[in-house]
Scaffold this motif. Sequence first.
Motif, mmCIF file in Angstrom:
data_model
loop_
_atom_site.group_PDB
_atom_site.id
_atom_site.type_symbol
_atom_site.label_atom_id
_atom_site.label_comp_id
_atom_site.label_asym_id
_atom_site.label_seq_id
_atom_site.Cartn_x
_atom_site.Cartn_y
_atom_site.Cartn_z
ATOM 1 N N GLU A 7 83.025 9.217 82.230
ATOM 2 C CA GLU A 7 82.155 8.429 81.334
ATOM 3 C C GLU A 7 82.448 8.760 79.878
ATOM 4 O O GLU A 7 82.470 7.865 79.011
ATOM 5 N N GLU A 8 82.679 10.036 79.602
ATOM 6 C CA GLU A 8 83.009 10.449 78.226
ATOM 7 C C GLU A 8 84.341 9.851 77.788
ATOM 8 O O GLU A 8 84.482 9.368 76.655
ATOM 9 N N VAL A 9 85.334 9.862 78.671
ATOM 10 C CA VAL A 9 86.652 9.304 78.346
ATOM 11 C C VAL A 9 86.537 7.798 78.073
ATOM 12 O O VAL A 9 87.107 7.284 77.099
ATOM 13 N N VAL A 10 85.793 7.087 78.908
ATOM 14 C CA VAL A 10 85.619 5.633 78.741
ATOM 15 C C VAL A 10 84.913 5.345 77.415
ATOM 16 O O VAL A 10 85.307 4.429 76.663
ATOM 17 N N ALA A 11 83.866 6.128 77.101
ATOM 18 C CA ALA A 11 83.125 5.913 75.853
ATOM 19 C C ALA A 11 84.040 6.088 74.642
ATOM 20 O O ALA A 11 84.031 5.250 73.709
ATOM 21 N N LYS A 12 84.862 7.126 74.646
ATOM 22 C CA LYS A 12 85.769 7.374 73.517
ATOM 23 C C LYS A 12 86.849 6.302 73.435
ATOM 24 O O LYS A 12 87.255 5.899 72.337
#
Length: 919
Positions: A7-12
């Motif tokens: 989720e963090e990777v997708v958000a960034k």
Amino acid sequence: MHKSFLEEVVAKTLEKHSSLSDIVFILPSKRAGSYLRDILRKSVRKTIFAPRIYSIEAFIEELSGLKYATNTQLLFELYSSYREAQTGEYESFFQFSKWGQLLLQDFNEIDRYLVPASDLFSYLSSAREIEHWSVSEGQTPMIKNYLRFWNQLQDIYTLFHTRLQRQGLGYQGMVYRAACEQVESYAEGSAKDQHIFIGFNALNKAESDIIQYLLREDRAEIFWDADPYFVDDPLHEAGYFIRSHSQKWPYLKEFPLQGLQDNFSSQKHISVIGVPKNVSQVKYVSRLLQQEADTQGSPLSKTAVVLGDEGLLNPLVHALPDTVGPINITMGYPLRKTPVAGLFNQLFSLHLDQVSLGWYYKNVLALLSHPYVALLQPGAPSRGTLRIQQLIKERNLSFLDREKLAKEAHAPEELLSLLFFEDSKDPRVFIDKCSELIGTLKDHFQRQEQFLALEHLYGFYTLFNELKSHLETYSEITDLRTLESLYRTLLESETVDFRGEPLEGLQVMGMLESRNLDFDTVILTSVNEGILPSGKAHNSLIPFDIKRAFGLPTYKEKDAVYSYHFYRLLQRASKVYLIYNSVPDSLEGGEKSRLISQLLSDPPPNTVVEEHFASPEIHPDLHLPISITKDALLTKRISEIAAKGFSPTALTNYIRDPLTFYKKSILRIQDLQEVEETVSASVFGTIVHDSLEALYTPFLGKYLEAEALDQAKAGIDQTVRDAYARNYGDVDISQGQNLIVFHVIKRYLERFITMEMKESERHKIKILGLEKDMKVPVNIPEIPFPVFLRGQIDRIDEYDGVLRIIDYKTGQASSGNTELIEWEDLVREEKYNKAFQLLAYAYMYYKENPTSGMEAGIIAFKSLNSGLIRFATKTSPRASAKDKEFTINGETIESFEEQLSRLLREICDPGIPFSEKSA
């Protein structure tokens, strides 16, 4: 719970890139790609062109321009290369397959780590030559062949590459090396693509070079799924690879590591639980899941069960509670553990072990006992198999051929055609018959709507089709042994997939499948040395020191990989259960893992680590002696036996243990009838007795003479053969242990008759009776029904005018078993059973032929030099021969009758139960 890593990777990524159409996501596994795709779906609020998502292996394959070959294809191509490189004799494919897989793994590593193959093979062959260097000039042919093999590795490697290259195929390492060589042209051909590498840790040299090239060209980003807690610690194994990349990659010296977040220091509760043995671990997991379901409610979508040992999948599936809701199992169920696998494994064993005499009976019985075999017989499902089983046991058959099965067992034609077929050593015939068997079972399963069995059967349908394809392609499969080896290789990797929603409910997975995935609750099993981490296994032809010299991974790097996966799984979880087997076992892992010890000795901040032991509640079933009350029916049965006659053997069974007497004499429970491949002790004794009766029958009523005995000696061979045929069925005694036993019996008889010849020269021995049946009444007023004693006396003779009752024993016997001090011990002590039997025979003879005196004794064939071991009474344990009384007279018979009456009263008394005698 914090945001997951993905989720963090997708958000960034969405912050940085307005469009995802030119984005290429590369992850360690396909499963992580499924999760990434779902997160993207939930995160994007408008219609877009989806990015491309690859596992690292699929991305490398696209880069290389080669296709991955199957393991079987690789093995055959490697064998062809090996044969082409060999200048002398070469091994068969079956022999090669035992070590070919190892060579394939080494080639794989050499290429994935971009090692100059010629340098390594030259170094390796030189090292082997130094090992076998000798001052003496000559080398044995074995050493020469051994060194020739190491010198030919380079040629095998080159030929293998060439063969695969021509077909556009490759093994993993070859594909990786080719991708590394093609990365520049790939980058030029996809100028707009931006690559995002997600969650990598231990990269091989090829992966590292490809990623670094794309980073250098500003065509990629990389996100690391790690925590500063173990990355910043220079001694922590879990951060070993990421620290190494940071120090060696020019890109990472300029730009910081992306993706690192301090999650490990957040609040956690870690329970370390020691549970005895594997099945108890599974039961404990089931209990934990029940607790989680009661606490969280269903579904357990934020909970994962990670199996350190994937062999626990089968028991876990059967132990999962119904209340946990939806379940997704990422691992397939091994096809080799299905009932259909058992059927085909037995079929292979049956035909592989077939010899000129036929099929081995144990293999026949094992195959016929499989539940699916009953389905092959129309009408009465088990009639054919029962007839075959009965024939084997009644005739004591060690081997059966098709003729015996058809004519004597009347086996159904369907059974013979599908299982006991001819030309089974021909791989083509065998595969055709297996396909026919699958078709027959399929019709039955469809009629019965057994859908799970059909699913298993379909797996074998595809497997045998693949075998058939290989058979047509490769000429190396020339015999059944090679086919079976290939079958097992294919079966090992085949699985039956579980159907479920991959992103919902409880997740059950292996350690590697957990990469990049985060869960609130993690249950990790089999956290033992030898499993997590896997230990110092060295499955390679390349020695450890040469691996280190050329930068190839060893068990040390493997330990760091396991450590990373372990800590990565824990870093975002709030509740963790680490379960280990508290009973170390070489087959089920060693002691508690060092990873647990590390957590206990150095717990992370804000983390509660508890350790406790769990064990199943045990209610010990105390064994109380069994007692059988004598009711009216039991008393009636005893009276029937008494009328028929109690045998000395039955009475000694009672002395040994009344419960044994109850089972054998009252209930008539006999030992299970089994095929005797070698002569059992009872049959051995019967053959000796029968042979002696046949040899001594001509001497009945006559005195023994040395010359006549010598003539009888010449007939021992045929006499023993005849006795074998009567008592031991159609068993071949011309080879193996049966031949040895045959000669042992002959030797016993020859030694005995030689001894008798010497005795007959010094003494007058007259044979009065052989195997004489006796039955006499025993008058006991307290017993309200007639009681008899019956038995068979092996030999009655006169020795210098003294009457002798002789009992033959093929086992051990000594004077300690036949010499009595206290008469009460005769029916109290088991050690005097032989004395009891001798007196019983003497008693029966005396009742029919009253005499003033006689002797009774045992001839023990294992100690013939002891001569006749006579019954005697004595006053003390150390009495000399002159103080012993060997004569059995009227007084002796009265003393024995008193003890016999006491024993029979106890047996026949309704008030005394049959009670088990404690050991």
